[in-house]
Scaffold this motif. Structure first.
Motif, PDB file in Angstrom:
ATOM      1  N   ALA A   1      39.914 -35.447   8.948  1.00  0.00           N
ATOM      2  CA  ALA A   1      40.105 -34.617  10.138  1.00  0.00           C
ATOM      3  C   ALA A   1      39.369 -35.224  11.317  1.00  0.00           C
ATOM      4  O   ALA A   1      38.246 -35.672  11.203  1.00  0.00           O
ATOM      5  CB  ALA A   1      39.589 -33.197   9.870  1.00  0.00           C
ATOM      6  N   GLY A   2      40.021 -35.215  12.484  1.00  0.00           N
ATOM      7  CA  GLY A   2      39.361 -35.634  13.717  1.00  0.00           C
ATOM      8  C   GLY A   2      39.489 -37.101  14.033  1.00  0.00           C
ATOM      9  O   GLY A   2      39.149 -37.513  15.119  1.00  0.00           O
ATOM     10  N   VAL A   3      39.963 -37.915  13.099  1.00  0.00           N
ATOM     11  CA  VAL A   3      40.065 -39.345  13.395  1.00  0.00           C
ATOM     12  C   VAL A   3      41.189 -39.597  14.379  1.00  0.00           C
ATOM     13  O   VAL A   3      41.045 -40.356  15.325  1.00  0.00           O
ATOM     14  CB  VAL A   3      40.285 -40.136  12.091  1.00  0.00           C
ATOM     15  N   MET A   4      42.342 -38.963  14.168  1.00  0.00           N
ATOM     16  CA  MET A   4      43.458 -39.119  15.094  1.00  0.00           C
ATOM     17  C   MET A   4      43.427 -37.967  16.076  1.00  0.00           C
ATOM     18  O   MET A   4      44.038 -36.932  15.870  1.00  0.00           O
ATOM     19  CB  MET A   4      44.781 -39.152  14.322  1.00  0.00           C
ATOM     20  N   GLY A   5      42.668 -38.113  17.165  1.00  0.00           N
ATOM     21  CA  GLY A   5      42.526 -37.040  18.143  1.00  0.00           C
ATOM     22  C   GLY A   5      43.736 -36.967  19.047  1.00  0.00           C
ATOM     23  O   GLY A   5      44.139 -37.942  19.653  1.00  0.00           O
ATOM     24  N   ALA A   6      44.339 -35.794  19.148  1.00  0.00           N
ATOM     25  CA  ALA A   6      45.513 -35.615  20.002  1.00  0.00           C
ATOM     26  C   ALA A   6      45.080 -35.342  21.433  1.00  0.00           C
ATOM     27  O   ALA A   6      43.923 -35.045  21.719  1.00  0.00           O
ATOM     28  CB  ALA A   6      46.357 -34.457  19.480  1.00  0.00           C
ATOM     29  N   GLY A   7      46.038 -35.447  22.361  1.00  0.00           N
ATOM     30  CA  GLY A   7      45.742 -35.185  23.759  1.00  0.00           C
ATOM     31  C   GLY A   7      45.384 -33.734  23.977  1.00  0.00           C
ATOM     32  O   GLY A   7      45.975 -32.831  23.379  1.00  0.00           O
ATOM     33  N   SER A   8      44.425 -33.503  24.838  1.00  0.00           N
ATOM     34  CA  SER A   8      43.967 -32.151  25.121  1.00  0.00           C
ATOM     35  C   SER A   8      44.093 -31.884  26.618  1.00  0.00           C
ATOM     36  O   SER A   8      43.713 -32.718  27.437  1.00  0.00           O
ATOM     37  CB  SER A   8      42.504 -31.981  24.687  1.00  0.00           C
ATOM     38  N   ASP A   9      44.643 -30.698  26.967  1.00  0.00           N
ATOM     39  CA  ASP A   9      44.690 -30.280  28.359  1.00  0.00           C
ATOM     40  C   ASP A   9      43.306 -29.787  28.758  1.00  0.00           C
ATOM     41  O   ASP A   9      42.761 -28.870  28.140  1.00  0.00           O
ATOM     42  CB  ASP A   9      45.720 -29.167  28.547  1.00  0.00           C
TER      43      ASP A   9
ATOM     44  N   VAL B   1      42.101 -39.076  22.911  1.00  0.00           N
ATOM     45  CA  VAL B   1      41.121 -39.969  22.299  1.00  0.00           C
ATOM     46  C   VAL B   1      41.411 -40.090  20.811  1.00  0.00           C
ATOM     47  O   VAL B   1      41.587 -39.079  20.122  1.00  0.00           O
ATOM     48  CB  VAL B   1      39.688 -39.459  22.513  1.00  0.00           C
ATOM     49  N   VAL B   2      41.486 -41.317  20.335  1.00  0.00           N
ATOM     50  CA  VAL B   2      41.549 -41.578  18.895  1.00  0.00           C
ATOM     51  C   VAL B   2      40.169 -42.054  18.482  1.00  0.00           C
ATOM     52  O   VAL B   2      39.717 -43.122  18.888  1.00  0.00           O
ATOM     53  CB  VAL B   2      42.615 -42.635  18.559  1.00  0.00           C
ATOM     54  N   THR B   3      39.489 -41.233  17.704  1.00  0.00           N
ATOM     55  CA  THR B   3      38.106 -41.538  17.345  1.00  0.00           C
ATOM     56  C   THR B   3      38.030 -42.464  16.144  1.00  0.00           C
ATOM     57  O   THR B   3      38.972 -42.581  15.354  1.00  0.00           O
ATOM     58  CB  THR B   3      37.334 -40.244  17.021  1.00  0.00           C
ATOM     59  N   GLY B   4      36.901 -43.116  16.022  1.00  0.00           N
ATOM     60  CA  GLY B   4      36.618 -43.894  14.824  1.00  0.00           C
ATOM     61  C   GLY B   4      35.953 -43.008  13.792  1.00  0.00           C
ATOM     62  O   GLY B   4      36.207 -41.804  13.731  1.00  0.00           O
ATOM     63  N   VAL B   5      35.089 -43.594  12.998  1.00  0.00           N
ATOM     64  CA  VAL B   5      34.384 -42.834  11.962  1.00  0.00           C
ATOM     65  C   VAL B   5      33.124 -42.246  12.588  1.00  0.00           C
ATOM     66  O   VAL B   5      32.145 -42.944  12.818  1.00  0.00           O
ATOM     67  CB  VAL B   5      34.026 -43.743  10.771  1.00  0.00           C
ATOM     68  N   GLY B   6      33.151 -40.970  12.880  1.00  0.00           N
ATOM     69  CA  GLY B   6      32.013 -40.308  13.502  1.00  0.00           C
ATOM     70  C   GLY B   6      32.461 -39.417  14.634  1.00  0.00           C
ATOM     71  O   GLY B   6      33.649 -39.158  14.835  1.00  0.00           O
ATOM     72  N   LYS B   7      31.502 -38.949  15.365  1.00  0.00           N
ATOM     73  CA  LYS B   7      31.750 -38.010  16.453  1.00  0.00           C
ATOM     74  C   LYS B   7      31.779 -38.759  17.780  1.00  0.00           C
ATOM     75  O   LYS B   7      30.870 -39.511  18.105  1.00  0.00           O
ATOM     76  CB  LYS B   7      30.665 -36.943  16.482  1.00  0.00           C
ATOM     77  N   ALA B   8      32.826 -38.544  18.553  1.00  0.00           N
ATOM     78  CA  ALA B   8      32.969 -39.169  19.869  1.00  0.00           C
ATOM     79  C   ALA B   8      32.909 -38.090  20.945  1.00  0.00           C
ATOM     80  O   ALA B   8      33.051 -36.898  20.672  1.00  0.00           O
ATOM     81  CB  ALA B   8      34.278 -39.943  19.955  1.00  0.00           C
TER      82      ALA B   8
ATOM     83  N   VAL C   1      34.470 -34.851  14.116  1.00  0.00           N
ATOM     84  CA  VAL C   1      33.768 -35.795  13.258  1.00  0.00           C
ATOM     85  C   VAL C   1      34.713 -36.293  12.184  1.00  0.00           C
ATOM     86  O   VAL C   1      35.379 -35.511  11.511  1.00  0.00           O
ATOM     87  CB  VAL C   1      32.548 -35.130  12.604  1.00  0.00           C
ATOM     88  N   GLY C   2      34.786 -37.603  12.033  1.00  0.00           N
ATOM     89  CA  GLY C   2      35.654 -38.188  11.021  1.00  0.00           C
ATOM     90  C   GLY C   2      34.865 -38.710   9.842  1.00  0.00           C
ATOM     91  O   GLY C   2      33.645 -38.710   9.822  1.00  0.00           O
TER      92      GLY C   2
ATOM     93  N   GLN D   1      32.556 -41.351  31.195  1.00  0.00           N
ATOM     94  CA  GLN D   1      31.738 -42.006  30.170  1.00  0.00           C
ATOM     95  C   GLN D   1      32.294 -41.643  28.805  1.00  0.00           C
ATOM     96  O   GLN D   1      32.460 -40.461  28.483  1.00  0.00           O
ATOM     97  CB  GLN D   1      30.275 -41.596  30.281  1.00  0.00           C
ATOM     98  N   LEU D   2      32.605 -42.671  28.014  1.00  0.00           N
ATOM     99  CA  LEU D   2      33.180 -42.485  26.688  1.00  0.00           C
ATOM    100  C   LEU D   2      32.174 -42.955  25.649  1.00  0.00           C
ATOM    101  O   LEU D   2      31.755 -44.121  25.654  1.00  0.00           O
ATOM    102  CB  LEU D   2      34.491 -43.267  26.556  1.00  0.00           C
ATOM    103  N   TYR D   3      31.796 -42.055  24.769  1.00  0.00           N
ATOM    104  CA  TYR D   3      30.782 -42.312  23.749  1.00  0.00           C
ATOM    105  C   TYR D   3      31.478 -42.623  22.428  1.00  0.00           C
ATOM    106  O   TYR D   3      32.214 -41.792  21.887  1.00  0.00           O
ATOM    107  CB  TYR D   3      29.857 -41.101  23.590  1.00  0.00           C
ATOM    108  N   GLY D   4      31.249 -43.825  21.917  1.00  0.00           N
ATOM    109  CA  GLY D   4      31.896 -44.255  20.691  1.00  0.00           C
ATOM    110  C   GLY D   4      31.384 -43.519  19.460  1.00  0.00           C
ATOM    111  O   GLY D   4      30.387 -42.795  19.523  1.00  0.00           O
ATOM    112  N   PRO D   5      32.097 -43.644  18.348  1.00  0.00           N
ATOM    113  CA  PRO D   5      33.175 -44.611  18.095  1.00  0.00           C
ATOM    114  C   PRO D   5      34.542 -44.121  18.573  1.00  0.00           C
ATOM    115  O   PRO D   5      34.965 -43.027  18.246  1.00  0.00           O
ATOM    116  CB  PRO D   5      33.157 -44.762  16.577  1.00  0.00           C
ATOM    117  N   ILE D   6      35.228 -44.962  19.346  1.00  0.00           N
ATOM    118  CA  ILE D   6      36.552 -44.640  19.884  1.00  0.00           C
ATOM    119  C   ILE D   6      37.471 -45.832  19.634  1.00  0.00           C
ATOM    120  O   ILE D   6      37.129 -46.971  19.965  1.00  0.00           O
ATOM    121  CB  ILE D   6      36.473 -44.315  21.388  1.00  0.00           C
TER     122      ILE D   6
END
Length: 332
Positions: A208-216, A311-318, A190-191, A232-237
């Motif tokens: 925290a969480g706005v710039m999401g790094a790659g995850s294995d 995923v680079v998230t926007g303001v909120g939970k993606a 959550v950003g 399916q990608l749930y915004g904000p992204i």
């Protein structure tokens, strides 16, 4: 006085001898046919109870229910012996299911025949051949009826209240599918707005969480062959990258105006299945032009594989979900 007792000494166990395994209790396999592309009546071919006349019973001798046929392609060389292998693919599957129809009288067996006629008619679409194992695992094959119910009044094929048929089908897609998809969901943090409307700019606060790094991510495909996923990608992204174990990527860069690629409360669906290949959101907006050049839609190999979701998230939970139907070579 003491009672003499004969001492029984067990024979020594042979070296290297292994105790035989205990067989697992397993129920019968239930088979059914559902016509009209799965919207019709379900006719069971294996379930029979007292008083359940008329009934259709599957007989021994079914064919085409294991590994599908393979088409192998090769090139001949004028200077070399033999041929050079080029590729292979699964071909359409041919199935034959022998059935025995029995009624309590002539009208009941004729009515049972008509039920089959209505469900098998390929002009109304394919049939679902449904197989349920003893552990309640269900696999489905989509197949078109070809023949077998033309009828014969021979002494060993039909009677006043019964009839035998060898139903033949063609499955254009030769793979069996489960009745539900495999699905996995990953949530991204959550950003909060980088510039607050209520607090001063200094001291600087990193969200925290706005710039999401790659995850294995570990993906498990229980099928016998690769499966094509639906993402399916749930915004904000702001942006995302989906990378296969072999480096194939589906990527979308952030918009130049700084807005969210997938706004909040919107869902972007990437359907990689052959014959679909669509990238649209829940309002029907086409996102093809927003993907980076040359997207490589990739399949999920059987077994456990590792993919990277960035995923680079926007303001909120993606969130990102992955779903697919495993493909099996056989009904069991």
């Amino acid at each position: 006085m003491p009672i003499p007792v004969r001492l029984e000494v067990p024979p020594p166990q042979e070296a290297g001898r292994v105790a035989p395994p205990i067989s697992e209790r397993w129920g019968r396999t239930n088979v059914a046919i559902i016509g009209r592309e799965g919207r019709g009546e379900e006719i069971s071919l294996t379930t029979f109870h007292d008083g359940a006349w008329p009934s259709a019973i599957m007989q021994p001798g079914a064919t085409g229910l294991d590994l599908p046929p393979m088409a192998v392609f090769s090139d001949d060389s004028p200077n070399l012996d033999g041929s050079i292998f080029r590729s292979a693919r699964a071909a359409a599957r041919e199935i034959m299911i022998p059935v025995y129809l029995y009624g309590i009288d002539r009208p009941s067996v004729n009515q049972l025949k008509r039920r089959f006629f209505q469900q098998l008619n390929p002009k109304r679409g394919y049939c679902l051949l449904k197989f349920t194992e003893g552990d309640n695992t269900t696999r489905i094959l989509r197949a078109y009826y070809k023949g077998g119910m033309e009828g014969s009044e021979g002494a060993d094929t039909a009677g006043f209240t019964w009839a035998k048929y060898g139903l033949t089908f063609t499955a254009m897609d030769p793979w069996f599918y489960p009745d539900r998809a495999e699905e996995t969901r990953w949530d991204f943090g959550v950003g909060a707005p980088f510039l607050s409307k209520t607090q001063a700019f200094f001291p600087i606060r990193i969200t925290a969480g706005v710039m999401g790094a790659g995850s294995d991510l570990i993906i498990n495909n229980p099928g016998d062959i690769e499966a094509w996923p639906v993402w399916q990608l749930y915004g904000p992204i702001r942006s995302f990258t989906l990378t296969s174990p072999y480096g194939e990527t589906v990527k979308a860069s952030p918009p130049s105006d700084g807005s969210d690629l997938v706004p909040a409360n919107r869902v972007l669906t990437i359907d990689t299945r052959p014959g679909h290949k669509t990238v649209t959101d829940d309002q029907g907006t086409n996102y093809w032009s927003k993907l980076d050049a040359n997207p490589q839609f990739w399949a999920v190999d059987p077994g456990e594989t590792s993919a990277i979701v960035s995923v680079v998230t926007g303001v909120g939970k993606a969130a990102v979900t992955l779903s697919f139907y495993p493909r099996y070579a056989s009904f069991a």
